[in-house]
Design a protein around this motif. Sequence first.
Motif, PDB file in Angstrom:
ATOM      1  N   PRO A 222      53.192 -16.157  -3.257  1.00 40.16           N
ATOM      2  CA  PRO A 222      53.597 -16.128  -1.838  1.00 40.16           C
ATOM      3  C   PRO A 222      54.453 -17.343  -1.472  1.00 40.16           C
ATOM      4  O   PRO A 222      55.348 -17.244  -0.630  1.00 40.16           O
ATOM      5  CB  PRO A 222      52.261 -16.139  -1.089  1.00 40.16           C
ATOM      6  N   LYS A 223      54.138 -18.496  -2.094  1.00 42.67           N
ATOM      7  CA  LYS A 223      54.886 -19.728  -1.848  1.00 42.67           C
ATOM      8  C   LYS A 223      55.385 -20.290  -3.172  1.00 42.67           C
ATOM      9  O   LYS A 223      54.903 -19.919  -4.232  1.00 42.67           O
ATOM     10  CB  LYS A 223      53.997 -20.762  -1.152  1.00 42.67           C
ATOM     11  N   ARG A 224      56.330 -21.208  -3.105  1.00 43.05           N
ATOM     12  CA  ARG A 224      56.858 -21.821  -4.317  1.00 43.05           C
ATOM     13  C   ARG A 224      55.759 -22.572  -5.073  1.00 43.05           C
ATOM     14  O   ARG A 224      54.845 -23.117  -4.460  1.00 43.05           O
ATOM     15  CB  ARG A 224      57.998 -22.777  -3.986  1.00 43.05           C
ATOM     16  N   MET A 225      55.881 -22.577  -6.400  1.00 42.61           N
ATOM     17  CA  MET A 225      54.887 -23.253  -7.217  1.00 42.61           C
ATOM     18  C   MET A 225      55.213 -24.735  -7.363  1.00 42.61           C
ATOM     19  O   MET A 225      56.382 -25.090  -7.565  1.00 42.61           O
ATOM     20  CB  MET A 225      54.827 -22.606  -8.608  1.00 42.61           C
ATOM     21  N   PRO A 226      54.205 -25.605  -7.276  1.00 42.43           N
ATOM     22  CA  PRO A 226      54.438 -27.049  -7.447  1.00 42.43           C
ATOM     23  C   PRO A 226      55.107 -27.389  -8.785  1.00 42.43           C
ATOM     24  O   PRO A 226      55.864 -28.353  -8.872  1.00 42.43           O
ATOM     25  CB  PRO A 226      53.022 -27.633  -7.385  1.00 42.43           C
ATOM     26  N   GLN A 227      54.829 -26.589  -9.823  1.00 35.13           N
ATOM     27  CA  GLN A 227      55.449 -26.827 -11.128  1.00 35.13           C
ATOM     28  C   GLN A 227      56.955 -26.619 -11.109  1.00 35.13           C
ATOM     29  O   GLN A 227      57.686 -27.250 -11.870  1.00 35.13           O
ATOM     30  CB  GLN A 227      54.857 -25.872 -12.172  1.00 35.13           C
ATOM     31  N   PHE A 228      57.414 -25.714 -10.225  1.00 34.25           N
ATOM     32  CA  PHE A 228      58.837 -25.370 -10.145  1.00 34.25           C
ATOM     33  C   PHE A 228      59.289 -25.400  -8.685  1.00 34.25           C
ATOM     34  O   PHE A 228      59.615 -24.359  -8.103  1.00 34.25           O
ATOM     35  CB  PHE A 228      59.093 -23.987 -10.749  1.00 34.25           C
ATOM     36  N   PRO A 229      59.304 -26.578  -8.077  1.00 36.53           N
ATOM     37  CA  PRO A 229      59.603 -26.665  -6.641  1.00 36.53           C
ATOM     38  C   PRO A 229      60.996 -26.182  -6.251  1.00 36.53           C
ATOM     39  O   PRO A 229      61.224 -25.788  -5.108  1.00 36.53           O
ATOM     40  CB  PRO A 229      59.432 -28.157  -6.343  1.00 36.53           C
ATOM     41  N   ASP A 230      61.926 -26.200  -7.206  1.00 36.49           N
ATOM     42  CA  ASP A 230      63.295 -25.776  -6.904  1.00 36.49           C
ATOM     43  C   ASP A 230      63.536 -24.294  -7.169  1.00 36.49           C
ATOM     44  O   ASP A 230      64.638 -23.788  -6.910  1.00 36.49           O
ATOM     45  CB  ASP A 230      64.293 -26.605  -7.732  1.00 36.49           C
ATOM     46  N   VAL A 231      62.529 -23.613  -7.685  1.00 40.30           N
ATOM     47  CA  VAL A 231      62.662 -22.185  -7.977  1.00 40.30           C
ATOM     48  C   VAL A 231      62.096 -21.387  -6.804  1.00 40.30           C
ATOM     49  O   VAL A 231      60.918 -21.543  -6.456  1.00 40.30           O
ATOM     50  CB  VAL A 231      61.924 -21.803  -9.278  1.00 40.30           C
ATOM     51  N   PRO A 232      62.906 -20.536  -6.184  1.00 40.27           N
ATOM     52  CA  PRO A 232      62.413 -19.760  -5.037  1.00 40.27           C
ATOM     53  C   PRO A 232      61.445 -18.669  -5.466  1.00 40.27           C
ATOM     54  O   PRO A 232      61.352 -18.320  -6.642  1.00 40.27           O
ATOM     55  CB  PRO A 232      63.695 -19.158  -4.456  1.00 40.27           C
ATOM     56  N   THR A 233      60.729 -18.144  -4.503  1.00 40.12           N
ATOM     57  CA  THR A 233      59.894 -16.978  -4.784  1.00 40.12           C
ATOM     58  C   THR A 233      60.807 -15.766  -4.857  1.00 40.12           C
ATOM     59  O   THR A 233      61.925 -15.765  -4.292  1.00 40.12           O
ATOM     60  CB  THR A 233      58.843 -16.752  -3.690  1.00 40.12           C
ATOM     61  N   VAL A 234      60.354 -14.720  -5.536  1.00 41.55           N
ATOM     62  CA  VAL A 234      61.122 -13.479  -5.580  1.00 41.55           C
ATOM     63  C   VAL A 234      61.260 -12.929  -4.161  1.00 41.55           C
ATOM     64  O   VAL A 234      62.305 -12.390  -3.791  1.00 41.55           O
ATOM     65  CB  VAL A 234      60.438 -12.453  -6.506  1.00 41.55           C
ATOM     66  N   GLY A 235      60.216 -13.140  -3.352  1.00 42.85           N
ATOM     67  CA  GLY A 235      60.246 -12.674  -1.980  1.00 42.85           C
ATOM     68  C   GLY A 235      61.350 -13.288  -1.139  1.00 42.85           C
ATOM     69  O   GLY A 235      61.974 -12.609  -0.322  1.00 42.85           O
ATOM     70  N   GLU A 236      61.613 -14.563  -1.345  1.00 39.95           N
ATOM     71  CA  GLU A 236      62.624 -15.246  -0.534  1.00 39.95           C
ATOM     72  C   GLU A 236      64.010 -15.174  -1.160  1.00 39.95           C
ATOM     73  O   GLU A 236      64.997 -15.548  -0.519  1.00 39.95           O
ATOM     74  CB  GLU A 236      62.239 -16.719  -0.311  1.00 39.95           C
TER      75      GLU A 236
END
Length: 319
Positions: A222-236
Amino acid sequence: MKSFAIAFALLLVASTHAQQGYPTKPIRIIVPLAAGSAVDNAARIVAERMSRNMGQGIVIENKPGAAGLIGATDVAKAAPDGYTLGGFNDSIMTMVPNMTAKMPWDILKDFEPVSLVATVEWGLVVTATAPEKTAADLIASAKKAPGKIDYGSGGNGSPQHIAMALFASQAGVQMQHVPYKGATQAAVGVGAGEVLTAMQGISTVKPLIQSGKVRLLGVTTPKRMPQFPDVPTVGESGLPGFEFNSWFALMAPAGTPKGIVNRLAEEVKKALEDPEVKAKLDAQGLTPRGTSPEELGVATKGQLVKYGELIRKNGITSE
């Protein structure tokens, strides 16, 4: 009649005493998946802490085969005394039952839910040389060439197959499924350019992401993962509202005493609160959960319906 009442009372006392003293010997957790899988890793991390907290050994026994049916059947047939448990993923619990005509057990009748332990977070990846940079790009490519974009999975009816079928269904596109013999092989196939894309557990593709062999277009959280803060969610980044993850849940044979089931659920929650356990799970791309048996039961019923509709709509089989 009087002797029967006395015998019943003695049996009740013995059962209560057994629950209060539980556990008095090592516990076995059967994982119907291969060693080194995300569920197996999570089971070992959590079981090690539970073992220390409970003062008894907990042995992980891997019994892969037949999409998890072999190991799960052993759990269903085990004595309901709390000493044989199942470490299942949601594929075994809610996908396989929707694709198998003659199931050897009923997930809702032959097992007691204990706790949802962790969720495996997923991501959408493409081969590193692909022009697509976002989920929206991939959807656009698929719309331009219906049925021409190929994706890899761990096999027909695998979680990777289900995940991408869900993605394609919500995006309104047609894509070509290429089944491999396992999730790792499918991930390697994307890295080698044999297929363009795949939906995979982060723990499976993380080494390929780090080595630059695949590109992570988006995460399915639902939200971006801390491991990949620059990678958006598929949803967004292309498909609003899209979410997907897989489970690791602890189950017991039907008839396991409620006191033992509740004790195990409490021990799972206690283990997941340990900072070291949290850190180890996070490193594997896993999110600690911990639920009551009742919450896991409700979630299982909901997922059975959800995946049943998706599987029937897309004609997905495990053949």
